[in-house]
Design a protein around this motif. Structure first.
Motif, PDB file in Angstrom:
ATOM      1  N   ALA A  78      22.253  84.837 -53.495  1.00 20.68           N
ATOM      2  CA  ALA A  78      21.254  85.000 -52.440  1.00 20.68           C
ATOM      3  C   ALA A  78      20.141  85.939 -52.898  1.00 20.68           C
ATOM      4  CB  ALA A  78      21.911  85.533 -51.168  1.00 20.68           C
ATOM      5  N   ALA A  79      20.511  87.025 -53.562  1.00 19.50           N
ATOM      6  CA  ALA A  79      19.501  87.974 -54.047  1.00 19.50           C
ATOM      7  C   ALA A  79      18.614  87.325 -55.100  1.00 19.50           C
ATOM      8  CB  ALA A  79      20.184  89.216 -54.626  1.00 19.50           C
ATOM      9  N   GLN A  80      19.214  86.583 -56.034  1.00 17.85           N
ATOM     10  CA  GLN A  80      18.432  85.911 -57.071  1.00 17.85           C
ATOM     11  C   GLN A  80      17.488  84.874 -56.458  1.00 17.85           C
ATOM     12  OE1 GLN A  80      18.155  86.408 -60.457  1.00 17.85           O
ATOM     13  NE2 GLN A  80      19.241  88.276 -59.933  1.00 17.85           N
ATOM     14  N   ALA A  81      17.992  84.105 -55.491  1.00 15.04           N
ATOM     15  CA  ALA A  81      17.147  83.099 -54.839  1.00 15.04           C
ATOM     16  C   ALA A  81      15.954  83.761 -54.165  1.00 15.04           C
ATOM     17  CB  ALA A  81      17.971  82.300 -53.825  1.00 15.04           C
ATOM     18  N   GLU A  82      16.197  84.867 -53.497  1.00 10.16           N
ATOM     19  CA  GLU A  82      15.106  85.566 -52.819  1.00 10.16           C
ATOM     20  C   GLU A  82      14.099  86.121 -53.823  1.00 10.16           C
ATOM     21  OE1 GLU A  82      12.813  86.740 -49.681  1.00 10.16           O
ATOM     22  OE2 GLU A  82      14.544  85.399 -49.708  1.00 10.16           O
ATOM     23  N   LEU A  83      14.603  86.712 -54.914  1.00  8.83           N
ATOM     24  CA  LEU A  83      13.705  87.247 -55.936  1.00  8.83           C
ATOM     25  C   LEU A  83      12.864  86.143 -56.572  1.00  8.83           C
ATOM     26  CD1 LEU A  83      16.042  89.847 -57.677  1.00  8.83           C
ATOM     27  CD2 LEU A  83      14.016  90.332 -56.291  1.00  8.83           C
ATOM     28  N   PHE A  84      13.481  84.994 -56.858  1.00 11.36           N
ATOM     29  CA  PHE A  84      12.726  83.889 -57.447  1.00 11.36           C
ATOM     30  C   PHE A  84      11.674  83.362 -56.479  1.00 11.36           C
ATOM     31  CE2 PHE A  84      16.394  83.207 -60.458  1.00 11.36           C
ATOM     32  CZ  PHE A  84      15.669  83.505 -61.607  1.00 11.36           C
TER      33      PHE A  84
END
Length: 121
Positions: A42-48
């Protein structure tokens, strides 16, 4: 004989308890690993998503400065390329240095290199 029987029963009970504790610990560990993976994803998706938004704004600003629709044209070309399966994979021949390293590290033999060269001819 009765001491032996009592000791065996106690051992079996303790062993059973230990196995049950291990099973519960493994289940708890699996839950923690799953939760951590979900949080990371979830964090990676948001950062991307945020990074993509910033890059898009920057690209649009450059495109406006150039007075054209180069970014949009390029994006359409990229989408078309990805929809068609992506770029073709180009297999390159090994150069002399790569062959030497493969020989030195034992990843290939001299005979294998000669066979590969013969196939390529």
């Amino acid at each position: 004989e009765s001491k032996k029987k009592v000791a065996l029963e106690k051992y079996q009970q303790l062993n059973s308890n230990a196995l049950e504790d291990l099973r519960k610990a493994k289940i708890a560990r699996d839950v923690v690993v799953r939760d951590v993976c979900l949080i990371i994803l979830a964090a990676q998706a948001e950062l991307f998503c945020l990074a993509a938004d910033y890059v898009e704004e920057t690209a649009d600003a450059f495109d406006e400065d150039c007075g054209g629709s180069r970014v949009q044209t390029f994006r359409e070309e990229m989408r078309s390329l990805m929809e068609s399966g992506g770029p073709e994979l180009v297999v390159q021949k090994k150069n002399t240095l790569q062959k030497t390293i493969a020989l030195a590290t034992g990843k290939t033999t001299y005979a294998e290199i000669r066979q590969e060269e013969a196939r390529q001819r």
